[in-house]
Structure formats: C-alpha cells, structure tokens
Design an enzyme around this catalytic site. Structure first.
Site, PDB file in Angstrom:
ATOM      1  N   GLU A  31       0.836  -1.190   0.000  1.00  0.00           N
ATOM      2  CA  GLU A  31       0.000   0.000   0.000  1.00  0.00           C
ATOM      3  C   GLU A  31       0.877   1.249   0.000  1.00  0.00           C
ATOM      4  O   GLU A  31       1.963   1.255   0.589  1.00  0.00           O
ATOM      5  CB  GLU A  31      -0.894   0.049   1.252  1.00  0.00           C
ATOM      6  CG  GLU A  31      -1.938  -1.033   1.319  1.00  0.00           C
ATOM      7  CD  GLU A  31      -2.743  -0.956   2.609  1.00  0.00           C
ATOM      8  OE1 GLU A  31      -3.757  -1.666   2.696  1.00  0.00           O
ATOM      9  OE2 GLU A  31      -2.345  -0.208   3.532  1.00  0.00           O
ATOM     10  N   LYS A  33       2.022   4.815   1.320  1.00  0.00           N
ATOM     11  CA  LYS A  33       2.027   5.435   2.647  1.00  0.00           C
ATOM     12  C   LYS A  33       1.935   6.953   2.483  1.00  0.00           C
ATOM     13  O   LYS A  33       2.942   7.615   2.219  1.00  0.00           O
ATOM     14  CB  LYS A  33       3.289   5.062   3.424  1.00  0.00           C
ATOM     15  CG  LYS A  33       3.269   5.560   4.862  1.00  0.00           C
ATOM     16  CD  LYS A  33       4.550   5.223   5.591  1.00  0.00           C
ATOM     17  CE  LYS A  33       4.443   5.610   7.063  1.00  0.00           C
ATOM     18  NZ  LYS A  33       4.083   7.041   7.250  1.00  0.00           N
ATOM     19  N   ARG A  38      -2.109   9.349  11.282  1.00  0.00           N
ATOM     20  CA  ARG A  38      -2.866   8.104  11.435  1.00  0.00           C
ATOM     21  C   ARG A  38      -4.133   8.391  12.220  1.00  0.00           C
ATOM     22  O   ARG A  38      -4.115   9.086  13.236  1.00  0.00           O
ATOM     23  CB  ARG A  38      -2.008   7.067  12.155  1.00  0.00           C
ATOM     24  CG  ARG A  38      -2.638   5.684  12.304  1.00  0.00           C
ATOM     25  CD  ARG A  38      -2.651   4.945  10.991  1.00  0.00           C
ATOM     26  NE  ARG A  38      -3.160   3.592  11.145  1.00  0.00           N
ATOM     27  CZ  ARG A  38      -2.430   2.544  11.529  1.00  0.00           C
ATOM     28  NH1 ARG A  38      -1.145   2.703  11.828  1.00  0.00           N
ATOM     29  NH2 ARG A  38      -2.975   1.340  11.623  1.00  0.00           N
ATOM     30  N   ARG A  53      -3.362   8.192  16.456  1.00  0.00           N
ATOM     31  CA  ARG A  53      -2.563   7.005  16.743  1.00  0.00           C
ATOM     32  C   ARG A  53      -2.356   6.811  18.236  1.00  0.00           C
ATOM     33  O   ARG A  53      -2.394   5.692  18.744  1.00  0.00           O
ATOM     34  CB  ARG A  53      -1.215   7.112  16.023  1.00  0.00           C
ATOM     35  CG  ARG A  53      -0.214   6.062  16.431  1.00  0.00           C
ATOM     36  CD  ARG A  53       1.063   6.180  15.625  1.00  0.00           C
ATOM     37  NE  ARG A  53       2.141   5.406  16.229  1.00  0.00           N
ATOM     38  CZ  ARG A  53       3.314   5.163  15.644  1.00  0.00           C
ATOM     39  NH1 ARG A  53       3.552   5.640  14.441  1.00  0.00           N
ATOM     40  NH2 ARG A  53       4.251   4.470  16.254  1.00  0.00           N
ATOM     41  N   GLU A  81      -5.436   7.477   7.072  1.00  0.00           N
ATOM     42  CA  GLU A  81      -4.500   8.571   7.241  1.00  0.00           C
ATOM     43  C   GLU A  81      -5.197   9.885   6.909  1.00  0.00           C
ATOM     44  O   GLU A  81      -5.712  10.062   5.795  1.00  0.00           O
ATOM     45  CB  GLU A  81      -3.293   8.369   6.320  1.00  0.00           C
ATOM     46  CG  GLU A  81      -2.085   9.160   6.697  1.00  0.00           C
ATOM     47  CD  GLU A  81      -1.145   8.414   7.637  1.00  0.00           C
ATOM     48  OE1 GLU A  81      -0.099   8.984   7.996  1.00  0.00           O
ATOM     49  OE2 GLU A  81      -1.446   7.265   8.021  1.00  0.00           O
ATOM     50  N   PHE A 120      -7.330   2.593   4.532  1.00  0.00           N
ATOM     51  CA  PHE A 120      -6.681   1.351   4.132  1.00  0.00           C
ATOM     52  C   PHE A 120      -7.178   0.145   4.910  1.00  0.00           C
ATOM     53  O   PHE A 120      -6.717  -0.962   4.681  1.00  0.00           O
ATOM     54  CB  PHE A 120      -5.152   1.457   4.247  1.00  0.00           C
ATOM     55  CG  PHE A 120      -4.646   2.071   5.524  1.00  0.00           C
ATOM     56  CD1 PHE A 120      -4.689   1.381   6.714  1.00  0.00           C
ATOM     57  CD2 PHE A 120      -4.100   3.338   5.509  1.00  0.00           C
ATOM     58  CE1 PHE A 120      -4.202   1.938   7.883  1.00  0.00           C
ATOM     59  CE2 PHE A 120      -3.601   3.917   6.663  1.00  0.00           C
ATOM     60  CZ  PHE A 120      -3.656   3.215   7.857  1.00  0.00           C
ATOM     61  N   LYS A 201       7.253  -1.198   6.802  1.00  0.00           N
ATOM     62  CA  LYS A 201       7.173   0.050   6.056  1.00  0.00           C
ATOM     63  C   LYS A 201       8.548   0.419   5.527  1.00  0.00           C
ATOM     64  O   LYS A 201       9.571   0.181   6.175  1.00  0.00           O
ATOM     65  CB  LYS A 201       6.618   1.184   6.922  1.00  0.00           C
ATOM     66  CG  LYS A 201       7.477   1.560   8.107  1.00  0.00           C
ATOM     67  CD  LYS A 201       6.831   2.695   8.912  1.00  0.00           C
ATOM     68  CE  LYS A 201       7.656   3.032  10.153  1.00  0.00           C
ATOM     69  NZ  LYS A 201       7.015   4.081  10.988  1.00  0.00           N
TER      70      LYS A 201
END
Length: 328
Positions: A31, A33, A38, A53, A81, A120, A201
C-alpha cells in the site's frame, strides 16, 4: 458498535528497502504510505469520533470528516490517514495547523483547507468486528464500500497492489514530491492486531546537499550535523539534522570543521532535539564552508526534513554558493 475508542492501531516496523521475501502470512500486499496523521474513525448515526494514533480525540479539529462519518448509513470503524492537500501535494504543515484548531477556527480551516481521510482498513461494519478476518477480506470489504457508494469524498481509498514492481515505483522520490512517503507491506492472511508491529514500512529516500552549520558533540569528533542552506537573502536556514555519525565519519569531519566565531548567525540559537520535542539541542556552530551529501526521506516541510537524515560524504566539488535555497 462493539469497538469503542480508544484502540491501538496496528503498526509497521521500518525496513531500509522493500524486502523480496517478507514471510508475511499469505504473501505480501503493498500500500502507498501517504504523509499525514494516522486516524481511526468510529462512525455511527448517534456517535462519531476521530482517534489519533496515540488515542487523542481529533473530532473537533476535523468537523468535515466528523460530519461525513455521521452521515454514513450504517456503523463503521475505519483505519486510515488524515491528509490535507495544498500546493499540489499532501502538506503536513497545513495538516498540523488544522489539528490545533477547534470550534469556529476549525470550521473556517475546514472550508479553506479541507481534509481527507485516506482509508486502508475497515475494522468493523454493521455485521460486527473484522479484526480476526484476514487482510484480503478486510480489503475486499473496504473496496466494496466505495463501489456501492457507501463511502465517497472526503474519504478516499488508499492505492494497493500485489505487484512488487508497482510498489518499487511508489518508492521513486517523484512520488515523495506529492506526499507519498513510502510503502507499507501487509500479509494477505494477517488479522488486524491492535498495537502490534506486524506490518513493514519502507520510506522513499533521495539524496541532497547542504552546508554543515553546527554540530552536536565536540567539533573535532561531531556526533551529529546540523545542516543548512542559504536563502535568497543569504541567511543561513536550517534544513536537517543527521542521525548519529559512524566513527570513521566523525574522524573525517572532525579534521575538516572549524569552530564558528562569535558572529556566527546560529550563535545562541535554539534547536529542537526532534520533531515535536521540547528538548533543546546542545550544539556548537562551525564555519559554514563544508558541503556534504546526505540521504533523507521525502517528509520535507517548506524545505525542512522532518526526520533525521543520513550523512553520505563530503562534497569537495561544491561550494555553499552553488546550493539552491531551502525548498527549491
């Protein structure tokens, strides 16, 4: 809804490059970023909350997202996000300014700089929580919500692929110029595990040049470098700080740097030890004559690198006057 805030989002462990064999359950999915905050949205007709987050309630700062959540026809818990677009890219600085405002100021900011929530994952639907379902099923459910019109603007579907070549293209620094800072790798068979770093990531990186204007540690063996460029008026502008230097780099640079004099423009200037930190650096200005090359990710706000950069080498072939101004 069975899920209630706050819950810990599932997290990703950093890797220097896109792995070839991730050993993630079910094989890898990739995916984009995006460069944002977040956020988990808990949405139902009678209650909406946007959770950051770390569990902070962001609902009041983003009234347009809250209103869109309130208008959904059925309860949903969505992971994504928060982003704000400005100047042809996702702009982290504008997003930060939005996050600090509440009340009438937040409503005005929403009209001037509207936010979007790039999604996502879906954690719960009207049929119940989906945390134990594999990623491939959650992703299919999320895509269906866009196909059937349940979700639309200001919500957006995060691009995803199973093609590693496409994911490698997303790591091109050109994507960074529009606010895509890397790739997240997920296992197709993975459940959603709150708080666990079960994903991977990889940040896109590019090289650049800057002037060494100050250091932490002794000038003769610096620990980190504070880097700068001169703006159009000739003023020395901070652009980045390096990660801790290797021993060989400390020796090499220590032999080349000269302490700055009392008229150094950064004499007495304060610098934060990190993005969002109140801790101040103990730094020592040096004569701004040495140009170095560094590698940094694409999280750059108005010419300033948000994360530490990696020192690569001295550029003896360049003078400070040859460097473009910050942000150019």
């Amino acid at each position: 809804m069975a899920l209630t805030p706050p819950i810990q989002p599932m997290l990703a462990d950093a890797r220097p490059e896109l792995p070839r064999d991730t050993a993630l359950p079910g094989g890898p999915a990739y995916e984009q970023k995006p460069d944002g905050y977040r956020a988990i949205l808990f949405a139902s007709p009678d209650r909406v909350q946007i959770q950051s987050r770390n569990g902070t309630d962001l609902t009041g700062a983003f009234p347009e997202i809250a209103a869109a959540g309130r208008a959904l026809p059925a309860p949903l818990a969505l992971d994504g996000e928060l982003v704000v677009a400005h100047g042809g890219r996702l702009h982290f600085g504008e997003l930060q300014r939005r996050a600090r405002r509440r009340g009438a100021g937040a409503r005005q900011a929403a009209a001037e700089r509207p936010a979007h929530l790039i999604l996502f994952d879906v954690l719960e639907t009207a049929d119940g929580p989906l945390l134990d379902r594999p990623y491939r099923e959650r992703r299919a459910a999320l895509e269906q919500l866009f196909v059937d019109g349940t979700l639309g603007a200001p919500f957006a579907l995060c691009p995803a692929t199973r093609d590693r070549a496409v994911a490698l293209d997303w790591l091109d620094p050109a994507w960074g110029t529009v606010g895509i800072e890397g790739v997240v790798v997920k296992g197709l068979a993975q459940p959603y595990q709150p708080g666990r770093r079960g994903w991977l990531k990889v940040r896109a990186r590019a090289t650049a040049d800057a002037i060494v204007a100050s250091v932490t540690g002794p000038v003769t063996a610096p620990s980190t470098l504070l880097l700068a460029r001169r703006d159009q008026t000739g003023r020395l502008r901070y652009v980045a700080r390096t990660a801790p230097l290797a021993r060989t780099a400390r020796e090499e640079l220590g032999a080349r740097l000269r302490p700055g004099g009392p008229d150094h423009p950064w004499r007495g200037r304060r610098f934060s030890a990190g993005w969002g930190s109140s801790e101040q650096l103990d730094h020592r200005p040096v004569h701004p004559e040495l140009v170095v090359e560094f590698a940094g990710d694409t999280a750059v706000d108005e010419g300033i690198y948000r994360h530490p950069v990696r020192y690569l080498r001295v550029r003896d072939d360049m003078s400070p006057e040859q460097l473009p101004p910050p942000g150019a």
